[in-house]
Scaffold this motif. Sequence first.
Motif, short mmCIF file in Angstrom:
data_model
loop_
_atom_site.label_atom_id
_atom_site.label_comp_id
_atom_site.label_asym_id
_atom_site.label_seq_id
_atom_site.Cartn_x
_atom_site.Cartn_y
_atom_site.Cartn_z
N GLY A 1 -22.72 18.81 15.13
CA GLY A 1 -23.91 19.66 15.29
C GLY A 1 -23.70 21.07 14.77
O GLY A 1 -24.32 22.00 15.28
N GLY A 2 -22.80 21.24 13.80
CA GLY A 2 -22.54 22.55 13.23
C GLY A 2 -21.50 23.36 13.97
O GLY A 2 -21.13 24.47 13.52
N ILE A 3 -20.98 22.86 15.08
CA ILE A 3 -20.02 23.62 15.90
C ILE A 3 -18.72 23.84 15.15
O ILE A 3 -18.17 24.95 15.11
N LEU A 4 -18.22 22.78 14.51
CA LEU A 4 -16.92 22.89 13.84
C LEU A 4 -17.00 23.80 12.62
O LEU A 4 -16.08 24.57 12.35
N HIS A 5 -18.08 23.73 11.88
CA HIS A 5 -18.20 24.59 10.70
C HIS A 5 -18.18 26.06 11.11
O HIS A 5 -17.51 26.89 10.48
N ARG A 6 -18.90 26.38 12.17
CA ARG A 6 -18.91 27.76 12.64
C ARG A 6 -17.55 28.19 13.19
O ARG A 6 -17.13 29.33 13.08
N GLU B 1 -21.48 18.49 0.58
CA GLU B 1 -22.12 17.60 1.55
C GLU B 1 -21.26 17.50 2.81
O GLU B 1 -20.04 17.42 2.73
N GLU B 2 -21.91 17.51 3.98
CA GLU B 2 -21.23 17.39 5.27
C GLU B 2 -21.83 16.25 6.06
O GLU B 2 -23.05 16.04 6.05
#
Length: 462
Positions: A99-104, A93-94
């Motif tokens: 907005g998904g920037i850090l995961h990418r 879970e995140e």
Amino acid sequence: MRRSLAGAITRALVAANLIALAGITLGFAISGFADRQNRFEDGIDDVAAVIEDSIRRDDDGHLSFDAESDAWRDIMADHEDLLFLVLDPASGEEIGNDGGILHRAVGDRWLREWRRSIFSLRLPDGTGLNGVVMTIALDDLPLRLAVVHGDSSWHDMRSWVGNEFAREIAPTAIPALLISLVVALFAVRRLMRPVAEVTARLSRLDPTRGDGRLDVGLVPDEIAPLVAAVNDSFDRVAATFEHERRFIADAAHELKTPIAVLRARIDGLADRAVADRLIGDVERLGKIVERLLTSARMEQGKAPLVPVDLCAVARSVVAEYAPLALAKSCEIEWQAGAETLPVLGDAEALAEALRNFVGNALRFSPAGALIEVAGSLDDAGRAVIVEVRDRGPGLPPGRASQIFTPFVSSAPSGSGHAGLGLAIVAAVARRHGGTAEAEDRPGGGAIFRLRLPAALSPATAP
């Protein structure tokens, strides 16, 4: 344009203290710039600690944030570009605002490992971000946290320097600066006090005399050469005046014998009408010579100054001139404003000065006039004043400021008066540390004034 030495020294000290304060602040700035990476990490850790304290698990076991806490609001207000991501490695879970920037940016591997890692990334719009991936705990279970915010090294450094200045520098440096300025002003005033004393003494010195000079030992070493040069100049001026006084005295003394011989020869002339006219001229010439000798004696001032009651001296002069005033159908009156007028002086020289004042007033007063001789102390009791007031024609137009100069006579041209009487008064006044003054009298006539320092103790009569 005149400049204040004390003011210049004070301004230099203020500038030096301000430069020192600026140097200390600059040193802190350089130190802050060199340590900016450590401060960045400390700041990230502070943000991570607030995020860690704000994470909750709801009843279903899902992650959430307590966004109502004051610490959370402060962090979000201070870091408007803050992006964060929290990952539960167990459930996958995140939550966050990235907005998904850090995961990418950091990849799945770094989000699932336990190690701490610092990284940088750049957003599509070109904004550079610095961040860290770390492990935090919630209910003793590990979570991975990724946090980034803008590259604000300069902003952080300025904030750090400002905080350090307010907390470390200002509380000690500013009071020290104020204390140093107070001490500097006190020291400057203390150093300038001898200069003021020497200046006051200089204003009282008579450069034509050799009995008083400035004390070089009283002033700072930097000013001592100037004081020594002033003393040397006074010595040269005094030597010149002494030479001139000696020349005048010698010349007048040498003239006495030829005048006496000339008078004897005139007395032997058979034509008495011519002899009488010549005798009048010789007598005037003799008076001029006597005045020259008197003036030279007054200027040399060999007699010591002793306690004298100027009131008694003035009464004696008034009594001496009373028969002469009566012969001219005039009146002369002594007006005492005090019982005694104590001065340190030469009684004979003071009497000669008053004789010149009274004789001058009697010569120019019309028949029936009243000549007033008045003595008093000034309001502060520090000066003795004797005035001679007449009802004559007043001071000569255009020459009032010069009548105490030798050979400048207040009488009409051709009257036979050489203009030495008032010069003698001025010489006596200078010798006693006082002044001779003259002014027109309201209603007609003139006022001649002798002003001398009062003695500290009561004077005795001469």
